[in-house]
Design an enzyme around this catalytic site. Structure first.
Site, mmCIF file in Angstrom:
data_model
loop_
_atom_site.group_PDB
_atom_site.id
_atom_site.type_symbol
_atom_site.label_atom_id
_atom_site.label_comp_id
_atom_site.label_asym_id
_atom_site.label_seq_id
_atom_site.Cartn_x
_atom_site.Cartn_y
_atom_site.Cartn_z
ATOM 1 N N ILE A 267 3.351 81.668 -8.300
ATOM 2 C CA ILE A 267 3.705 80.526 -7.453
ATOM 3 C C ILE A 267 2.969 79.318 -8.019
ATOM 4 C CG2 ILE A 267 3.688 79.521 -5.139
ATOM 5 C CD1 ILE A 267 5.421 82.040 -5.325
ATOM 6 N N TYR A 268 3.730 78.357 -8.528
ATOM 7 C CA TYR A 268 3.154 77.118 -9.069
ATOM 8 C C TYR A 268 3.190 76.045 -7.994
ATOM 9 C CZ TYR A 268 3.191 79.029 -13.777
ATOM 10 O OH TYR A 268 2.947 79.786 -14.887
ATOM 11 N N TYR A 269 2.311 75.065 -8.157
ATOM 12 C CA TYR A 269 2.188 74.003 -7.164
ATOM 13 C C TYR A 269 2.333 72.626 -7.789
ATOM 14 C CZ TYR A 269 0.863 77.439 -3.792
ATOM 15 O OH TYR A 269 0.899 78.507 -2.949
ATOM 16 N N VAL B 193 6.584 75.422 -5.826
ATOM 17 C CA VAL B 193 7.899 75.318 -6.458
ATOM 18 C C VAL B 193 8.413 76.745 -6.612
ATOM 19 C CG1 VAL B 193 7.370 73.127 -7.594
ATOM 20 C CG2 VAL B 193 6.912 75.253 -8.794
#
Length: 185
Positions: free
Chosen positions: A37-39, A109
């Site tokens: 999980i990217y931010y 994202v």
């Protein structure tokens, strides 16, 4: 500070590549499932800065064991590889870590999902990835402690690449996340 020296490329034949890695004395490690999980945020544009912040959840597909890490990746430091500063530490509970980041203004994202077969030789890691909605890739990585070690590490990775029948011209500097985001547009 750790520096991750990395090259990545799309592969032609996963089974042959894994056989070739074993033939040049890479030892097969664990097969894992990774969910990244990217931010992003309004106060820090990771894409514009060529940086990344992620929480990775890992499940060992042989043992069922799970773990999580939070990682910051700095901007790429050269024009031919994915080499960058990397700061990473274990996280006890990935859901709480996600809630913390989201509570202070970070926005997730879409996830990057992959199955990764790890191989090891001395201090080099070869990751044979099957990335959901992208295909199969090889990442060759070596962690170094100082800027002065980057050139030699990259040379070592390039030698492995050549022994596998590929060249630096086959590599990409585009992250899985960027590939997926571009694909969705």
């Amino acid at each position: 500070m750790s520096i991750e020296v990395e090259i990545k490329l799309k592969i032609r034949d996963r089974d042959k590549l894994m056989e070739d890695l074993r033939a040049i004395d890479f030892k097969q490690g664990d097969l894992v499932s990774e969910s990244d999980i990217y931010y992003t945020s309004k106060h820090h544009d990771f894409e514009k800065m060529d940086e990344a912040l992620r929480i990775r959840s890992i499940r060992n597909l042989s043992t069922g064991e799970t773990s999580s890490v939070i990682t910051f990746k700095g901007a790429k430091t050269d024009n031919c590889s994915m080499t960058r500063k990397e700061l990473e530490t274990e996280v006890g509970d990935s859901e709480i870590a996600r809630e913390i980041l989201e509570s202070i203004g970070f926005t997730p994202v879409p996830a990057v999902e992959k199955e990764r077969q790890n191989f090891y030789k001395q201090k080099i890691t070869a990751c044979v990835d099957r990335v959901k909605n992208l295909g199969e890739y090889l990442e060759l990585e070596k962690i170094v402690d100082a800027e002065e070690e980057k050139t030699e590490a990259l040379k070592e990775l390039e030698e492995v690449l050549q022994r596998l029948g590929y060249s630096m011209e086959d590599t990409t500097r585009i992250s899985y996340l960027s590939m997926l985001m571009k694909k969705d547009l």
